[in-house]
Write an enzyme that holds these catalytic residues in place. Structure first.
Site, mmCIF file in Angstrom:
data_model
loop_
_atom_site.group_PDB
_atom_site.id
_atom_site.type_symbol
_atom_site.label_atom_id
_atom_site.label_comp_id
_atom_site.label_asym_id
_atom_site.label_seq_id
_atom_site.Cartn_x
_atom_site.Cartn_y
_atom_site.Cartn_z
ATOM 1 N N GLY A 119 0.912 -1.129 0.026
ATOM 2 C CA GLY A 119 0.045 -0.141 -0.175
ATOM 3 C C GLY A 119 0.966 1.171 0.102
ATOM 4 N N ASP A 146 2.294 -2.005 11.722
ATOM 5 C CA ASP A 146 1.759 -2.998 10.800
ATOM 6 C C ASP A 146 2.738 -4.403 10.778
ATOM 7 O OD1 ASP A 146 0.171 -3.643 8.608
ATOM 8 O OD2 ASP A 146 1.297 -2.810 7.017
#
Length: 383
Positions: A20, A131
């Protein structure tokens, strides 16, 4: 390979992956050493706020010790491209390995310790990963290595998360991150619990499905840990507490897993490497080759060999005297598949009631069927 061949002083070798935030390449530094180079999406790098934050976070990431991590080596801008350089780690990521089979025994424990050690090193530098997920854990020959913490927001609880809110992966993000609350080090501990549960069972503890569905379970449901090693399950349950204050710290995870207090990250890293058994990715399948009808060849070759063997058994050349060394005892040719094969019996040795027949097959025709060349084998025949 993209048209672009260099970013800053680094030569791009090949693309490793894409996420992303940007694209990751295998690259080489000016000295020829391999590194991993991540370029950020152009629309992010064009924002003044991102450029300011990127420089600050990259500097913080460079303070992270290399224990069970892929250390950040460099960061900068090349025109409109923001890039981050880390040590290149050879090995598959955790998700690629667990898709084949969950980790068990010493490797599961080494993974749990190694990732906890990496989080301790990251947190000691004042950074929150934000993350942590299976694709961000690489399984090197000496143990797990946590990557992609270089773009994490600093552990600054004075401001709410902004860009970093979008960085989490639903199945591994903490309830507070899923709700958009401020994210601190305890959030990484929750992600550690979800990651270790996945590694040991082959499935995320809050299931799969659409992002909204998974996030709802993360916030409201208890984790499903059936099948997880009972020695590690209680600690995973504590890490997956909904209340961040009830979770252990990264140092606490290390201490519990290793059974003694205040274990230094350097010592924990050594213990991981000593107990880790390297894992490898499944080899890529070889390119498909057109199949040729080899049955006629095999039938012809076997017929020629057996015929030559029977001839030898009758003639008994081993009883002859004065034979030139290296002269084949019997040779024959067969024509098949538009080519010619020479079948040569090199020797026949008696071993009691059994004779050992050594023979050679060579393609001597113009159509060489892929130039497979000479083949040797041996057979036994009663005589």
């Amino acid at each position: 390979m993209d048209v672009q061949q260099r970013v800053g002083p680094y030569g791009l070798v090949r693309k490793l992956g894409e996420g992303g935030m940007g694209v990751v390449y295998l690259a080489e530094d000016p000295a020829g050493r391999r590194v991993a180079l991540k370029t950020m999406r152009p629309e992010l790098a064009a924002r003044e706020e991102f450029r300011r934050r990127f420089g600050k976070e990259a500097e913080a990431a460079r303070r992270v010790a290399r224990f069970c991590t892929a250390p950040v080596l460099d960061a900068g801008f090349d025109g409109g491209t923001a890039y981050l350089v880390t040590e290149y780690v050879e090995g598959p990521d955790l998700s690629a390995v667990v898709r084949r089979a969950p980790l068990t025994g010493a490797n599961l424990e080494a993974l749990a310790i190694g990732v906890a050690t990496a989080l301790a090193a990251i947190h000691q530098a004042g950074v929150v990963h934000r993350d942590l997920k299976p694709s961000n854990v690489l399984l090197s020959p000496v143990g797990p290595r946590v990557i992609d913490f270089g773009i994490a927001q600093l552990a600054d609880t004075s401001t709410p998360a902004t860009i970093a809110q979008s960085m989490g992966t639903p199945a591994y993000m903490s309830p507070e991150q899923a709700k958009g609350d401020m994210v601190a080090q305890a959030s990484d501990i929750f992600s550690w619990g979800a990651l270790v549960a996945y590694a040991g069972t082959g499935r995320p503890p809050f299931g799969t499905g659409g992002a909204a569905e998974v996030v709802y379970r993360v916030i409201n449901h208890v984790p499903v840990l059936d099948g997880l090693d009972e020695r590690i399950r209680p600690l995973v349950e504590r890490a997956l507490e909904k209340d961040p204050a009830r979770r252990p710290t990264a140092q606490g995870l290390m201490d519990q897993l290793l059974g003694r207090p205040e274990v230094p990250v350097a010592a924990a890293t050594r213990m991981v490497s000593e107990t880790w058994t390297p894992v490898v990715s499944p080899p890529a399948p070889p390119p498909a080759r057109p199949r040729r009808p080899w049955s006629p060849v095999l039938v012809g070759v076997l017929a020629a060999v057996l015929g030559a063997g029977v001839t030898l058994a009758i003639v008994r050349p081993w009883e002859e005297r004065g034979r030139e060394p290296g002269t084949p005892a019997v040779a024959s040719t067969i024509d098949t598949l538009d080519s010619t094969f020479r079948v040569q019996v090199d020797s026949l040795t008696r071993q009691g009631t059994t004779a050992r027949l050594q023979w050679t097959v060579r393609n001597v025709g113009k159509n060489n069927l892929g130039s497979r060349g000479r083949r040797n084998t041996a057979a036994q025949q009663q005589v």
